[in-house]
Design a protein around this motif. Structure first.
Motif, PDB file in Angstrom:
ATOM      1  N   VAL A 205     -20.908 -18.985  53.147  1.00 46.86           N
ATOM      2  CA  VAL A 205     -22.068 -18.145  53.413  1.00 46.86           C
ATOM      3  C   VAL A 205     -22.276 -18.123  54.925  1.00 46.86           C
ATOM      4  N   SER A 206     -23.048 -17.143  55.409  1.00 46.61           N
ATOM      5  CA  SER A 206     -23.148 -16.960  56.848  1.00 46.61           C
ATOM      6  C   SER A 206     -24.576 -16.676  57.282  1.00 46.61           C
ATOM      7  N   VAL A 207     -24.834 -16.917  58.576  1.00 48.34           N
ATOM      8  CA  VAL A 207     -26.084 -16.566  59.240  1.00 48.34           C
ATOM      9  C   VAL A 207     -25.720 -15.927  60.579  1.00 48.34           C
ATOM     10  N   VAL A 208     -26.348 -14.801  60.895  1.00 48.54           N
ATOM     11  CA  VAL A 208     -26.110 -14.026  62.119  1.00 48.54           C
ATOM     12  C   VAL A 208     -24.612 -13.887  62.434  1.00 48.54           C
ATOM     13  N   GLY A 209     -23.836 -13.625  61.401  1.00 43.48           N
ATOM     14  CA  GLY A 209     -22.424 -13.367  61.578  1.00 43.48           C
ATOM     15  C   GLY A 209     -21.549 -14.587  61.725  1.00 43.48           C
ATOM     16  N   ALA A 210     -22.134 -15.782  61.658  1.00 49.04           N
ATOM     17  CA  ALA A 210     -21.358 -17.019  61.786  1.00 49.04           C
ATOM     18  C   ALA A 210     -21.429 -17.799  60.479  1.00 49.04           C
ATOM     19  N   ARG A 211     -20.342 -18.466  60.149  1.00 42.64           N
ATOM     20  CA  ARG A 211     -20.331 -19.254  58.931  1.00 42.64           C
ATOM     21  C   ARG A 211     -21.406 -20.325  58.994  1.00 42.64           C
ATOM     22  N   ALA A 212     -22.199 -20.443  57.892  1.00 45.70           N
ATOM     23  CA  ALA A 212     -23.299 -21.399  57.833  1.00 45.70           C
ATOM     24  C   ALA A 212     -22.999 -22.586  56.934  1.00 45.70           C
ATOM     25  N   GLY A 213     -22.146 -22.376  55.934  1.00 44.25           N
ATOM     26  CA  GLY A 213     -21.859 -23.443  54.991  1.00 44.25           C
ATOM     27  C   GLY A 213     -21.091 -22.894  53.818  1.00 44.25           C
ATOM     28  N   VAL A 214     -21.055 -23.696  52.731  1.00 40.92           N
ATOM     29  CA  VAL A 214     -20.287 -23.323  51.548  1.00 40.92           C
ATOM     30  C   VAL A 214     -21.192 -23.415  50.327  1.00 40.92           C
ATOM     31  N   ALA A 215     -21.218 -22.335  49.550  1.00 42.03           N
ATOM     32  CA  ALA A 215     -22.008 -22.297  48.322  1.00 42.03           C
ATOM     33  C   ALA A 215     -21.179 -22.777  47.146  1.00 42.03           C
ATOM     34  N   ASP A 216     -21.848 -23.520  46.269  1.00 40.89           N
ATOM     35  CA  ASP A 216     -21.261 -23.969  45.003  1.00 40.89           C
ATOM     36  C   ASP A 216     -22.287 -23.664  43.922  1.00 40.89           C
ATOM     37  N   GLY A 217     -22.180 -22.478  43.339  1.00 44.01           N
ATOM     38  CA  GLY A 217     -23.212 -22.049  42.406  1.00 44.01           C
ATOM     39  C   GLY A 217     -24.465 -21.654  43.163  1.00 44.01           C
ATOM     40  N   ARG A 218     -25.569 -22.325  42.879  1.00 41.71           N
ATOM     41  CA  ARG A 218     -26.812 -21.979  43.577  1.00 41.71           C
ATOM     42  C   ARG A 218     -27.126 -22.939  44.714  1.00 41.71           C
ATOM     43  N   HIS A 219     -26.240 -23.882  44.989  1.00 39.14           N
ATOM     44  CA  HIS A 219     -26.447 -24.875  46.047  1.00 39.14           C
ATOM     45  C   HIS A 219     -25.528 -24.602  47.225  1.00 39.14           C
ATOM     46  N   VAL A 220     -26.010 -24.953  48.436  1.00 33.27           N
ATOM     47  CA  VAL A 220     -25.223 -24.747  49.650  1.00 33.27           C
ATOM     48  C   VAL A 220     -25.151 -26.051  50.428  1.00 33.27           C
ATOM     49  N   THR A 221     -23.954 -26.406  50.857  1.00 34.19           N
ATOM     50  CA  THR A 221     -23.763 -27.500  51.807  1.00 34.19           C
ATOM     51  C   THR A 221     -23.604 -26.881  53.187  1.00 34.19           C
ATOM     52  N   TRP A 222     -24.541 -27.203  54.100  1.00 33.57           N
ATOM     53  CA  TRP A 222     -24.479 -26.618  55.438  1.00 33.57           C
ATOM     54  C   TRP A 222     -23.293 -27.173  56.219  1.00 33.57           C
ATOM     55  N   ASP A 223     -22.705 -26.352  57.040  1.00 37.08           N
ATOM     56  CA  ASP A 223     -21.706 -26.819  57.996  1.00 37.08           C
ATOM     57  C   ASP A 223     -22.398 -27.638  59.086  1.00 37.08           C
ATOM     58  N   ASP A 224     -21.614 -28.373  59.835  1.00 43.39           N
ATOM     59  CA  ASP A 224     -22.129 -29.154  60.962  1.00 43.39           C
ATOM     60  C   ASP A 224     -22.257 -28.217  62.155  1.00 43.39           C
ATOM     61  N   VAL A 225     -23.432 -27.612  62.286  1.00 40.35           N
ATOM     62  CA  VAL A 225     -23.638 -26.597  63.311  1.00 40.35           C
ATOM     63  C   VAL A 225     -24.932 -26.886  64.065  1.00 40.35           C
ATOM     64  N   SER A 226     -25.123 -26.184  65.160  1.00 36.18           N
ATOM     65  CA  SER A 226     -26.383 -26.210  65.889  1.00 36.18           C
ATOM     66  C   SER A 226     -26.807 -24.775  66.169  1.00 36.18           C
ATOM     67  N   LEU A 227     -28.114 -24.571  66.311  1.00 32.02           N
ATOM     68  CA  LEU A 227     -28.658 -23.250  66.593  1.00 32.02           C
ATOM     69  C   LEU A 227     -29.270 -23.236  67.984  1.00 32.02           C
ATOM     70  N   SER A 228     -29.222 -22.081  68.612  1.00 32.06           N
ATOM     71  CA  SER A 228     -29.885 -21.913  69.898  1.00 32.06           C
ATOM     72  C   SER A 228     -30.609 -20.577  69.918  1.00 32.06           C
TER      73      SER A 228
END
Length: 271
Positions: A205-228
């Motif tokens: 799954v993604s946020v603002v065009g960048a990968r955010a994490g991985v969905a497994d059904g209705r749950h998401v594990t976030w990637d190790d990212v930072s926002l600015s």
């Protein structure tokens, strides 16, 4: 699993199943419901079994005590938190009744608005423990809103700002920030351990065009990212589902120096 029907959600302007750091919300086992006013609107019908006052984490912005209201719905025991009860055991309530005024509790972060927390237990299970609730599902269609990460600050609180984008195209219907084609993200990204996706998906799954994490059904594990935002690190995004016209990206950062009218660009970086 317990399904919260559309007719119940219509009493609230927003909801989230994952936007919390507490175990009660693990894997979508509770839902936070945001009324239009500070009245704690009942999301269930049934008989009030008990009310209990409990100590809450000490926070400078919060009251020292929270409250638990237990309601027998006939099928499950509903656990309702963050409402100072105006009901007593033996009272009968219907969906939409006021249970009392909501309280600002130390069980949620300073950037979170007052809300009604709802979870469900099987009859016979201990309803007083924080963990052990059943998964919560919802019975609505949700519109994904694409967002390019930009906007103008419409509201600035001490610990957050709300942008004027993305715009809700049809207030009164349910919408949330898109996490990809046909799906909406829910939770605190990436400041809480995980999040959710509606109606469910498998894969990135993604946020603002960048990968955010991985969905497994209705749950998401976030990637190790930072926002600015405008190049400065921020805590994250509050992700929720809303039907009110004031929808907009909510940036969380207690030390921000943004002001109403500032133009902001949010970006995602891998750690």
């Amino acid at each position: 699993m317990v399904t919260v029907p559309a007719s119940t959600l219509d009493h609230y302007r927003r909801f989230s199943r994952y936007n919390s750091p507490y175990p009660a919300h693990d894997r979508g086992c509770a839902i936070d419901l945001y009324p239009e006013s500070n009245r704690g609107i009942s999301p269930v019908a049934g008989e009030v079994l008990d009310t209990r006052t409990v100590g809450a984490p000490s926070r400078p912005y919060a009251v020292p005590e929270d409250h638990l209201v237990l309601v027998d719905t006939g099928e499950h025991i509903a656990r309702i938190l963050h409402v100072d009860p105006a009901v007593i055991p033996g009272d009968t309530v219907v969906v939409g009744d006021s249970l009392g005024e909501m309280v600002r509790s130390g069980f949620f972060a300073p950037w979170v608005d007052n809300h009604v927390h709802l979870g469900f237990r099987e009859p016979g299970a201990n309803p007083y423990r924080a963990a052990g609730s059943l998964p919560v599902d919802i019975d609505i269609d949700v519109r994904p809103l694409d967002w390019d990460g930009t906007g103008v600050v419409r509201e600035a609180g001490e610990t957050y700002v709300v942008l004027d984008e993305p715009v809700h195209p049809k207030p009164g219907t349910w919408a949330g920030l898109a996490g990809g084609r046909g799906v909406v993200l829910d939770g605190g990204y990436p400041h809480y351990d995980g999040g959710g996706v509606l109606p469910g998906a498998d894969g990135p799954v993604s946020v603002v065009g960048a990968r955010a994490g991985v969905a497994d059904g209705r749950h998401v594990t976030w990637d190790d990212v930072s926002l600015s935002a405008n190049g400065a690190s921020i805590t994250g995004l509050s992700l929720f589902v809303a039907r009110d016209a004031d929808f907009g990206a909510k940036l969380v950062h207690p030390d921000h120096d943004f002001a109403v009218g500032d133009r902001v660009t949010v970006s995602v970086s891998s750690e």
